[in-house]
Design an enzyme around this catalytic site. Structure first.
Site, PDB file in Angstrom:
ATOM      1  N   ASN A   1       0.862  -1.181   0.000  1.00 60.46           N
ATOM      2  CA  ASN A   1       0.000   0.000   0.000  1.00 60.46           C
ATOM      3  C   ASN A   1       0.903   1.238   0.000  1.00 60.46           C
ATOM      4  OD1 ASN A   1      -1.796   2.069   0.537  1.00 60.46           O
ATOM      5  ND2 ASN A   1      -2.172   1.476   2.657  1.00 60.46           N
TER       6      ASN A   1
ATOM      7  N   LYS B   1       0.045   4.292  -0.267  1.00 65.97           N
ATOM      8  CA  LYS B   1      -0.577   5.497   0.321  1.00 65.97           C
ATOM      9  C   LYS B   1      -0.354   6.714  -0.596  1.00 65.97           C
ATOM     10  CE  LYS B   1       0.340   3.364   4.751  1.00 65.97           C
ATOM     11  NZ  LYS B   1       0.323   3.524   6.176  1.00 65.97           N
TER      12      LYS B   1
ATOM     13  N   HIS C   1      -9.338   1.238   4.917  1.00 70.77           N
ATOM     14  CA  HIS C   1      -8.062   1.383   5.631  1.00 70.77           C
ATOM     15  C   HIS C   1      -8.272   2.323   6.825  1.00 70.77           C
ATOM     16  CE1 HIS C   1      -3.933   2.494   6.538  1.00 70.77           C
ATOM     17  NE2 HIS C   1      -3.562   1.419   5.870  1.00 70.77           N
TER      18      HIS C   1
ATOM     19  N   GLU D   1      -6.581   4.650   7.969  1.00 69.96           N
ATOM     20  CA  GLU D   1      -6.311   6.073   7.710  1.00 69.96           C
ATOM     21  C   GLU D   1      -7.530   6.734   7.066  1.00 69.96           C
ATOM     22  OE1 GLU D   1      -2.592   5.547   5.628  1.00 69.96           O
ATOM     23  OE2 GLU D   1      -1.640   4.980   7.514  1.00 69.96           O
TER      24      GLU D   1
ATOM     25  N   GLU E   1      -5.255  -4.978  10.684  1.00 66.99           N
ATOM     26  CA  GLU E   1      -4.211  -3.970  10.869  1.00 66.99           C
ATOM     27  C   GLU E   1      -4.459  -3.203  12.168  1.00 66.99           C
ATOM     28  OE1 GLU E   1      -2.289  -2.797   6.914  1.00 66.99           O
ATOM     29  OE2 GLU E   1      -4.076  -1.580   7.129  1.00 66.99           O
TER      30      GLU E   1
ATOM     31  N   GLY F   1       2.858   2.003  10.744  1.00 70.90           N
ATOM     32  CA  GLY F   1       3.858   3.058  10.598  1.00 70.90           C
ATOM     33  C   GLY F   1       4.595   3.407  11.872  1.00 70.90           C
TER      34      GLY F   1
ATOM     35  N   SER G   1       3.626  -2.389  10.290  1.00 76.00           N
ATOM     36  CA  SER G   1       5.082  -2.452  10.500  1.00 76.00           C
ATOM     37  C   SER G   1       5.695  -3.796  10.123  1.00 76.00           C
ATOM     38  CB  SER G   1       5.429  -2.079  11.954  1.00 76.00           C
ATOM     39  OG  SER G   1       5.043  -0.742  12.210  1.00 76.00           O
TER      40      SER G   1
END
Ligand code: PEP
Length: 248
Positions: free
Chosen positions: A10, A12, A93, A95, A163, A169, A208
């Protein structure tokens, strides 16, 4: 019942035309490890070019709208994504759930729209650190899955990505036992939603993952692959994850 690992990058909001060379290098590594399914989801601006340049390598999108068309300035329909050449889309996702306030109901509608347009779908679920600390991780994640689960879902087109939000991250990864517990709970929730076919749905771990921890994560029962952010941007970092997946 899942026989092939699935490793998805991904990107992003990273990647200009210059970075198409990174996809070329990643596609080359993927070609060496035919036992693994590999895809990259670059920004939408690179999809058509990547599909043209690297035929046979799977390119996906990071979102799509749930409507077929209409007054949704700045949005892209599943048909548009498909026409650009994407074969799948990451949906829900964390985010997007945070930044765009996407709800489970929207993610479900998006998944149905994506499937109707001929796209494979990866539905993302994951708990916050507060939810984990409160002992609610399994309840939250299974609730998200049930709320986001598309009608008529089947193993040919549905993938789930677990996730944990706090692992994305951050360089932090949950304990193996916690990943195992969550993936088993997701498998169980899928069984309740779609019966025995649930055994064939791939459940990816994301958060991660890198070349150093991929082997251990991918060895956990019910971890059928990885959804990878930062470590998917170059072949140097993504290649070892693909290689690790090929060992299973
Ligand atoms: C992600 O955003 O899907 C992700 C897993 O990111 P990272 O690998 O950078 O934690």
């Amino acid at each position: 019942m899942v026989s092939r690992k699935y490793i998805v990058g991904n990107w992003k909001m990273n990647g200009l035309r210059d970075q198409l060379t990174n996809i070329a290098e990643i596609a080359k590594v993927a070609d060496e490890y035919q036992a693994v399914d590999v895809a990259i989801c670059p920004p939408v601006t690179l999809i058509a070019q990547a599909v043209t340049n690297f035929p046979g390598f799977a390119i996906g999108a990071q979102d799509c709208h749930f409507a077929k068309s209409g007054a949704h300035t700045g949005c892209l329909s599943a048909d548009m994504i498909r026409e650009a050449g994407a074969s799948m889309a990451i949906l829900g996702h964390s985010e997007r759930r945070a930044d765009q306030h996407e709800t489970d109901a929207e993610v479900k509608s998006k998944a149905e729209a994506a499937h109707n347009a001929g796209l494979g779908v990866i539905i993302c679920v994951g708990e916050s650190e507060e939810e984990r600390d409160a002992g609610k991780a399994v309840e939250v994640v299974c609730g998200q899955l049930e709320g986001s689960f598309p009608d008529g879902a089947n193993v040919d087109w549905l993938t789930v990505a677990y996730e944990p939000v706090w692992a994305i991250g951050t360089g932090r990864v949950p304990k193996a036992a916690d990943v195992e517990e969550m993936h088993a709970a997701i498998r169980n929730a899928l069984r309740n939603l779609m019966g025995e076919r649930a055994g064939g749905v791939r459940i990816l771990y994301g958060g991660s993952m890198n070349g150093g921890n991929a082997s251990e994560l991918l060895s956990i029962p019910n971890v059928d692959g990885g959804l990878v952010g930062g470590a998917s941007l170059t072949a140097e970092k993504f290649g070892p994850i693909i290689e690790a997946a090929a060992a299973f």
